[in-house]
Design an enzyme around this catalytic site. Structure first.
Site, PDB file in Angstrom:
ATOM      1  N   ASP A 143      34.096  -2.026  51.242  1.00  0.00           N
ATOM      2  CA  ASP A 143      33.696  -0.802  50.520  1.00  0.00           C
ATOM      3  C   ASP A 143      33.224   0.284  51.496  1.00  0.00           C
ATOM      4  O   ASP A 143      33.119   1.448  51.128  1.00  0.00           O
ATOM      5  CB  ASP A 143      32.557  -1.124  49.541  1.00  0.00           C
ATOM      6  CG  ASP A 143      33.037  -1.203  48.098  1.00  0.00           C
ATOM      7  OD1 ASP A 143      34.115  -0.652  47.789  1.00  0.00           O
ATOM      8  OD2 ASP A 143      32.320  -1.816  47.275  1.00  0.00           O
TER       9      ASP A 143
ATOM     10  N   LYS B 133      40.843  -4.439  40.390  1.00  0.00           N
ATOM     11  CA  LYS B 133      40.922  -4.748  41.826  1.00  0.00           C
ATOM     12  C   LYS B 133      41.615  -6.101  42.038  1.00  0.00           C
ATOM     13  O   LYS B 133      42.481  -6.237  42.909  1.00  0.00           O
ATOM     14  CB  LYS B 133      39.509  -4.740  42.442  1.00  0.00           C
ATOM     15  CG  LYS B 133      38.931  -3.338  42.527  1.00  0.00           C
ATOM     16  CD  LYS B 133      37.427  -3.308  42.791  1.00  0.00           C
ATOM     17  CE  LYS B 133      36.910  -1.874  42.711  1.00  0.00           C
ATOM     18  NZ  LYS B 133      35.447  -1.773  42.844  1.00  0.00           N
TER      19      LYS B 133
ATOM     20  N   GLN C  81      30.288  -5.586  43.407  1.00  0.00           N
ATOM     21  CA  GLN C  81      30.467  -4.474  42.462  1.00  0.00           C
ATOM     22  C   GLN C  81      29.098  -3.889  42.100  1.00  0.00           C
ATOM     23  O   GLN C  81      28.203  -4.606  41.665  1.00  0.00           O
ATOM     24  CB  GLN C  81      31.194  -4.978  41.199  1.00  0.00           C
ATOM     25  CG  GLN C  81      31.546  -3.876  40.207  1.00  0.00           C
ATOM     26  CD  GLN C  81      32.560  -2.890  40.766  1.00  0.00           C
ATOM     27  OE1 GLN C  81      33.539  -3.256  41.380  1.00  0.00           O
ATOM     28  NE2 GLN C  81      32.300  -1.598  40.555  1.00  0.00           N
TER      29      GLN C  81
END
Ligand code: NAD
Length: 290
Positions: free
Chosen positions: A120, A53, A97
């Site tokens: 997200d 990412k 994460q």
């Protein structure tokens, strides 16, 4: 043999467009999109995902701030970092994460993120917004899968879509997006009766199960479009090394499907590209740019 849906090529095109947009935002609006990426602990798979990412951010000119916290970090400490990032006007996107270590409640952490910075798309208010068709931040993997489907099929209206898997991060948001496109949607899961027969009804079949080669070729309706979300590591018999496979028995299913995503090179690259897409969208939204 069916058509391969090249997710990597699509993701590269999307990222090239976003990189141009970032240049314009910096030049014309003095806006530099920025994402904060938070990793807690040393899980190797998580570290790999975070690395991929951050690398994509660099390629696109998006600022990324990495926060790597010790595995013993408490929930309170992580929530305090989230609050700091929520209040930082230079940070437009926040990604924690998952999974987080067991002393931390993952839902509490996700729901502490400002929904407008939740790139997200996992915050409960973003899930609700998606359910009622008022999309704010949409989860990246379903969003990327939808982009591939629309690129392949155009208008999805009236198609029978079967989503196998009902997780909050893939199955449920994928079903909501397909419903918004006026598909007739079935969500199948571990308790579904006669899953092969359910799958055979699908014009669009999305597999998000987490079991290698689970979906068999004779579950696929001839000509159907198959999106394989699964990422599973298995040991290659021939080489003894680990390799990635999807949830679909790809080589056999490719003989029956009209079009199919490979693993790797299908949905995976789209997930990261859509994270970039959401970060740019969040930055524009927070700066009041249409
Ligand atoms: P999950 O474990 O949260 O959910 C799996 C779902 O599969 C559950 O809803 C369960 O009901 C269903 N399921 C399990 N066994 C089944 C069975 N025998 N029959 C029918 N349904 C069954 O997983 P997830 O987070 O949704 O991820 C699914 C897969 O997608 C995993 O392989 C994961 O690694 C992958 N994934 C890929 C990306 C990407 O970027 N491509 C992103 C997220 C997840």
């Amino acid at each position: 043999m069916s058509k391969l849906i090249d997710g990597k090529a699509f993701a590269d095109r999307l990222c090239a467009t976003l990189a141009e947009e970032v240049v314009t935002l910096k030049k014309d609006n003095q806006l530099s999109p920025c994402i904060a990426v938070v990793l807690v602990g040393e899980d190797p798979a998580s570290a790999t995902y975070v690395g991929a990412k951050v690398k994509r951010c660099e390629q696109l000119g998006i600022d990324s701030r990495s926060h790597h916290l010790d595995v013993t970090t408490s929930e309170e400490e992580l929530l305090s970092l989230i609050e700091q990032l929520n209040n930082d006007p230079e940070v437009h996107g926040i990604l924690v994460q998952l999974p987080v270590p067991k002393q931390i409640n993952g839902d509490a952490v996700i729901n502490a993120i400002n929904p407008d910075k939740d790139v997200d798309g996992f915050h409960i208010s973003n899930a609700g917004a998606l359910a009622v068709g008022q999309n704010n931040m949409v989860p990246c993997t379903p969003l990327g899968s939808l982009m591939l489907l629309q690129d392949e099929l155009g208008d999805l209206s009236g198609m029978n879509a079967v989503v196998v898997g009902r997780s909050n991060i893939v199955g449920k948001p994928m079903a909501a997006l397909l419903l918004q496109q006026s598909c007739t949607v079935t969500i199948a899961h571990s308790r579904t009766k006669d899953l092969p027969a359910v799958c055979r009804e699908a014009d669009i079949l999305v597999a998000a199960v987490g079991i290698p080669h689970f979906i068999q070729a004779d579950w696929v309706k001839p000509g159907a479009t198959v999106i394989d979300v699964g990422i599973n590591r298995i040991k290659d018999e021939a080489t003894g090394k680990n390799r990635l496979v999807g949830d679909v028995d790809y080589s056999a299913a490719a003989e029956v499907a009209g079009a199919i995503t490979p693993v790797p090179g299908g949905v995976g690259p789209m997930t990261i590209a859509c994270l970039m897409y959401n970060t740019v969208a969040a930055a524009k939204n927070q700066a009041g740019i249409a």
